[in-house]
Design an enzyme around this catalytic site. Structure first.
Site, PDB file in Angstrom:
ATOM      1  N   GLU A 106      48.487  56.106 -80.148  1.00 25.74           N
ATOM      2  CA  GLU A 106      47.178  55.483 -80.359  1.00 25.74           C
ATOM      3  C   GLU A 106      47.207  54.489 -81.528  1.00 25.74           C
ATOM      4  OE1 GLU A 106      44.685  55.380 -78.560  1.00 25.74           O
ATOM      5  OE2 GLU A 106      42.943  54.910 -79.806  1.00 25.74           O
ATOM      6  N   THR A 135      36.921  42.292 -70.649  1.00 30.25           N
ATOM      7  CA  THR A 135      37.764  43.178 -71.464  1.00 30.25           C
ATOM      8  C   THR A 135      38.078  44.495 -70.755  1.00 30.25           C
ATOM      9  OG1 THR A 135      38.116  43.985 -73.707  1.00 30.25           O
ATOM     10  CG2 THR A 135      35.921  44.347 -72.755  1.00 30.25           C
TER      11      THR A 135
HETATM   12  C1  DMJ Z   1      38.667  49.521 -72.401  1.00 24.93           C
HETATM   13  O1  DMJ Z   1      37.468  50.133 -72.071  1.00 24.93           O
HETATM   14  C2  DMJ Z   1      38.470  48.088 -72.790  1.00 24.93           C
HETATM   15  O2  DMJ Z   1      39.669  47.417 -72.677  1.00 24.93           O
HETATM   16  C3  DMJ Z   1      37.940  47.937 -74.182  1.00 24.93           C
HETATM   17  O3  DMJ Z   1      37.825  46.596 -74.575  1.00 24.93           O
HETATM   18  C4  DMJ Z   1      38.839  48.643 -75.158  1.00 24.93           C
HETATM   19  N1  DMJ Z   1      39.216  49.960 -74.791  1.00 24.93           N
HETATM   20  C5  DMJ Z   1      39.351  50.379 -73.435  1.00 24.93           C
HETATM   21  C6  DMJ Z   1      40.754  50.705 -72.997  1.00 24.93           C
HETATM   22  O4  DMJ Z   1      41.608  51.120 -73.954  1.00 24.93           O
END
Ligand code: DMJ
Length: 571
Positions: free
Chosen positions: A446, A557
């Site tokens: 992580e 994202t």
């Molecule tokens: C996802 O939900 C998206 O990529 C977000 O921007 C960041 N974290 C998670 C995945 O790790």
């Protein structure tokens, strides 16, 4: 961003939004009118327009705004003709190994979906060890996060039957009349993003109408003194007659966010989706370009451009009341990450017209490079975090998306900077690969550190886990598309093998608690972003470049593809 998976229930202080002004109510009604009728309105039922004020329209009598025919129609066929490549590519001949690898990833997706469907359909995530569903508290009573997150991946992989199963669930069971506290950010990136992408890929109206309806429910979060939205919104129907959900349309800051602040990566990760909500509805309320208004995502940049940035950097916490920074913690990982991503992608999505976003991105990246980018003793480039001027030599898994982002931006950086940024992107991606390569499972932790003699490894027990996150393979995918260096496919294949070996269990895929042991324990969670992002990016890594071509699409994202606006598609 990476937010605690805890409920906002104990959020203190809670900053209830003041009642929505009349202007907001009017805008919401117009938005609803222009969006047209919902896909499945039961006869005689009514869909209320959401607002920050607990004042409902009468239950009977004149038809509600939503039941009025839409004067605006998005021309889907015209949009399709504007695409430069077929969404699933032209399928030229290819080498058998690449095809076989892609088919393996498709099989993994089918396995993840089939198990979710069998044991958890309608819940938010699958618990693959206990073979049941998980609901959690991020989505304010919304269900089916995995269904909505998986739609476009199933479609792109040509898992037709499975796509139809997912679509049927959205049509018949996806209920937006829920009452609960939701993360504005998570609902936006997963549900709105997933529904928008499914609509653009298929033209199925149900996805569009659900996206618009849900989008309206998020608007009251913007009703703050600065127009910077708060992080938590109550999705409940406004109905003062029943007093069933007196908090509906109200918003709060996260209890853990200092002094009632809003989070950079949350309010900075709305732009792509909200512009498309305006594009599809014909209503500017989501984007709101009028300078007098505080509503809509365009206003967010105005606030950010006004406030002074320490060393040109953007801290992660901003007060939605004063518009000032609350704390000087800067990170390209959790809490900051997708804000930067959405700046460059806003520019790309505007067909390179949104020069404000490009300038903000360029300036931010320059400051990040100057103050946060470091080289370890062993020669690994990394991006540190910044706490009021003091560097924390740590990189989160989340920050590993930045290799891909910097490569994407480098393409457009001007000749003299282009190679420099491509090199930086390659170095960061290499460092993230090292964080995988140095673990026993070949999956990354992580967070990993570059202090006390450690290089790209977790030093704390609490940072050793891997929850099926996508960011590293996301960067491999971009680096492959932009360089065609075969090492990125090789690295992606290493991840596939590691996922199969350590995360695949009898009924799905699970995160693991420690990447540094070959017999890890599982966390019993198949995250929805594993289907939305990790498997999609792996699949695309083994596709030709014209599958979801970067000429036509930007990925939000959560890896949901949204089209680049080449034209205006009003019918
Ligand atoms: C996802 O939900 C998206 O990529 C977000 O921007 C960041 N974290 C998670 C995945 O790790």
């Amino acid at each position: 961003t990476d937010l605690p998976r805890s409920p906002p229930a104990a959020a203190e202080p809670r900053h209830a939004s003041p009642a929505a002004p009349r202007r907001l109510r009017e805008k919401l009604r117009t938005a609803a009118r222009m969006a047209g009728p919902p896909a499945h309105t039961a006869p005689g039922s009514r869909q209320q327009v959401q607002g920050g004020e607990g004042r409902a329209e009468p239950a009977t009598g004149a038809p509600s705004a939503r039941e009025t025919r839409a004067p605006f129609r998005f021309d889907y066929q015209r949009f399709c003709r504007s695409l430069r490549h077929p969404v699933r590519g032209r399928r030229p001949s290819e080498d058998p190994e690449t095809r076989a690898r892609r088919m393996k990833i498709k099989e993994m997706m089918k396995f993840a979906w089939d198990n979710y469907k069998q044991y958890a359909l309608g819940k938010n995530e699958l618990r693959p060890l206990t073979k049941n569903g998980h609901i959690g508290n991020m989505f304010g009573g919304l269900r089916g996060a995995t269904v909505v997150d998986a739609l476009d991946t199933l479609y792109i992989m040509e898992l037709e039957e499975e796509f139809q199963e997912a679509k049927k669930w959205v049509e018949k069971s996806f209920d937006l009349n829920v009452n609960g506290e939701a993360s504005l950010f998570e609902v936006n990136i997963r549900y709105i993003g997933g529904l928008l992408a499914a609509y653009y890929l298929t033209g199925e109206e149900v996805f569009k109408s659900k996206a618009l309806e849900l989008g309206e429910k998020l608007l009251p979060a913007f009703n703050t003194p600065t127009g910077i939205p708060r992080g938590v919104i109550n999705l409940g129907r406004q109905d003062t007659r029943s007093l069933l959900s007196p908090c509906s349309g109200m918003s709060w800051s996260w209890g853990w966010a200092s002094a009632g602040s809003s989070i950079l990566a949350e309010f900075g990760t709305l732009h792509l989706e909200f512009l498309h909500l305006s594009e599809l509805s014909g209503n500017p309320v989501f984007a709101e370009k009028a300078s007098t208004s505080q509503l809509g995502v365009m206003n967010i940049r105005k606030v950010l451009n006004r406030v002074e940035k320490p060393q040109g950097l953007y801290p992660n916490f901003l007060s939605p009341v004063t518009g000032n920074w609350v704390q000087h913690h800067v990170s390209i990982g959790g809490l900051g990450d997708s804000f930067y991503e959405y700046l460059i992608k806003s520019w790309l999505m505007s067909d390179k017209k949104d020069s404000e976003a490009k300038k903000m991105y360029d300036d931010a990246l320059e400051a990040i490079e100057k103050h946060l980018v470091k080289k370890s003793a062993g020669g690994l480039t990394y991006i540190a975090e910044w706490r009021g001027g003091i560097l924390d030599h740590k990189m989160g898994h989340l920050a590993c998306f930045s290799g891909g982002m910097i490569a994407l931006g480098a393409e457009h950086a001007g000749e003299e900077r282009k190679q420099h940024y491509m090199d930086l992107a390659a170095e960061i991606t290499n460092t993230c690969h090292e964080s995988y390569a140095r673990s026993d499972t070949k999956l990354g932790p992580e967070a990993f550190r570059f202090d006390a003699g450690s290089e790209a490894m977790a030093t704390r027990l609490s940072e050793r886990y891997y929850i099926l996150r996508p960011e590293v393979v996301e960067s491999y995918m971009y680096m492959w598309r932009l360089t065609h260096d075969p090492k990125y496919r090789q690295w992606g294949w290493e991840v596939v093998k590691a996922l199969e070996k350590h995360c695949r269990v009898e009924a799905g895929f699970s995160g693991i608690r420690d990447v540094y042991t070959t017999t890890p324990t599982h966390d019993n969670m198949q995250q929805s972003f594993f289907l939305a992002e990790t498997l999609k990016y792996l699949y695309l890594l083994f596709c030709e470049d014209d599958v979801l071509s970067l000429d036509d699409w930007v990925f939000n994202t959560e890896a949901h593809p949204l089209p680049i606006n080449h034209t205006n598609f009003k019918a």
